[in-house]
Design a protein around this motif. Structure first.
Motif, short mmCIF file in Angstrom:
data_model
loop_
_atom_site.label_atom_id
_atom_site.label_comp_id
_atom_site.label_asym_id
_atom_site.label_seq_id
_atom_site.Cartn_x
_atom_site.Cartn_y
_atom_site.Cartn_z
N VAL A 1 0.82 -1.22 0.00
CA VAL A 1 0.00 0.00 0.00
C VAL A 1 0.85 1.27 0.00
O VAL A 1 0.61 2.19 -0.78
N LEU A 2 1.86 1.34 0.86
CA LEU A 2 2.72 2.51 0.96
C LEU A 2 4.06 2.18 0.30
O LEU A 2 4.80 1.35 0.78
N PHE A 3 4.33 2.82 -0.84
CA PHE A 3 5.54 2.53 -1.61
C PHE A 3 6.63 3.54 -1.22
O PHE A 3 6.50 4.72 -1.53
N PRO A 4 7.73 3.14 -0.57
CA PRO A 4 8.84 4.08 -0.40
C PRO A 4 9.52 4.29 -1.75
O PRO A 4 9.51 3.40 -2.60
N PHE A 5 10.09 5.48 -1.96
CA PHE A 5 10.74 5.73 -3.24
C PHE A 5 11.96 6.60 -3.09
O PHE A 5 12.13 7.31 -2.11
N VAL A 6 12.83 6.53 -4.11
CA VAL A 6 13.93 7.47 -4.29
C VAL A 6 13.71 8.08 -5.68
O VAL A 6 13.23 7.41 -6.58
N LYS A 7 14.05 9.35 -5.79
CA LYS A 7 13.76 10.07 -7.03
C LYS A 7 14.88 11.05 -7.34
O LYS A 7 15.51 11.58 -6.43
N ALA A 8 15.10 11.29 -8.62
CA ALA A 8 16.03 12.32 -9.07
C ALA A 8 15.30 13.18 -10.09
O ALA A 8 14.65 12.67 -10.99
N GLU A 9 15.38 14.50 -9.91
CA GLU A 9 14.77 15.46 -10.84
C GLU A 9 15.88 16.35 -11.40
O GLU A 9 16.76 16.79 -10.66
N LEU A 10 15.81 16.61 -12.69
CA LEU A 10 16.81 17.41 -13.36
C LEU A 10 16.14 18.52 -14.16
O LEU A 10 15.23 18.26 -14.95
N THR A 11 16.57 19.75 -13.92
CA THR A 11 16.13 20.91 -14.70
C THR A 11 17.38 21.53 -15.33
O THR A 11 18.50 21.12 -14.99
N PRO A 12 17.24 22.52 -16.18
CA PRO A 12 18.44 23.19 -16.71
C PRO A 12 19.24 23.93 -15.64
O PRO A 12 20.35 24.38 -15.90
N TYR A 13 18.69 24.05 -14.42
CA TYR A 13 19.33 24.85 -13.38
C TYR A 13 19.64 24.07 -12.11
O TYR A 13 20.49 24.49 -11.34
N THR A 14 18.95 22.96 -11.87
CA THR A 14 19.05 22.27 -10.58
C THR A 14 18.96 20.76 -10.76
O THR A 14 18.22 20.28 -11.62
N ILE A 15 19.68 20.03 -9.91
CA ILE A 15 19.47 18.59 -9.77
C ILE A 15 18.99 18.37 -8.34
O ILE A 15 19.55 18.93 -7.40
N THR A 16 17.91 17.59 -8.20
CA THR A 16 17.28 17.42 -6.90
C THR A 16 17.03 15.95 -6.60
O THR A 16 16.11 15.35 -7.16
#
Length: 158
Positions: free
Chosen positions: A95-110
């Motif tokens: 039911v509750l999925f733990p996750f890891v994520k990476a987001e990339l924009t032209p200015y920031t990596i998160t």
């Protein structure tokens, strides 16, 4: 009037896709689930996040999601649109999925960590690293908190 007609047409098309997906046998289904998502993120300011995504399962207990979209903000007395791509790895299929994520924009990596309810509602926290400050804009870095809703358009129950 045209906007109402277009919106009604889009809702009918989406509902047709959901009903049509239930008619296929398991082997006929595409292994990808896809759809739009909308969310909110605070990272040096408020952002409305709108994207499209695709989710697939490499095995029976893990899921991976790829998304691409835009972040909308009003900062420094101007409207700003920041394109973004993301990759999410869900570690579980309960039911509750733990996750890891990476987001990339032209200015920031998160990079982020969080939890998701059936991979439909995502709650995440992370830290953004500014590597290319946008001209006439403040740096988009530091701690971030986000919430998002993923709307599956071709979900099937079996």
């Amino acid at each position: 009037m045209k906007l109402k007609t277009l919106l009604l047409f889009a809702v009918l098309c989406c509902s047709f896709l959901l009903v049509k997906a239930q008619d296929k046998s398991w082997k006929e289904h595409n292994r990808w689930i896809w759809g739009p998502s909308v969310g909110y993120q605070y990272q040096s300011g408020n952002f409305l996040k709108v994207s499209g995504w695709g989710l697939f399962a490499p095995n029976d207990f893990q899921y991976m999601k790829i998304d691409a979209g835009a972040n909308f903000s009003w900062m420094e007395n101007q409207t700003t649109v920041v394109p973004e791509v993301g990759f999410t790895y869900y570690l579980n299929d309960f039911v509750l999925f733990p996750f890891v994520k990476a987001e990339l924009t032209p200015y920031t990596i998160t990079p982020k960590v969080g939890a998701s309810l059936f991979s439909i509602v995502d709650l995440g926290i992370g830290y953004g690293f500014d590597y290319n400050t946008k001209k006439n804009f403040k740096p988009i870095d530091g701690f971030t908190v986000s919430v998002g809703v993923n709307i599956p358009l071709n979900f099937h129950l079996y």
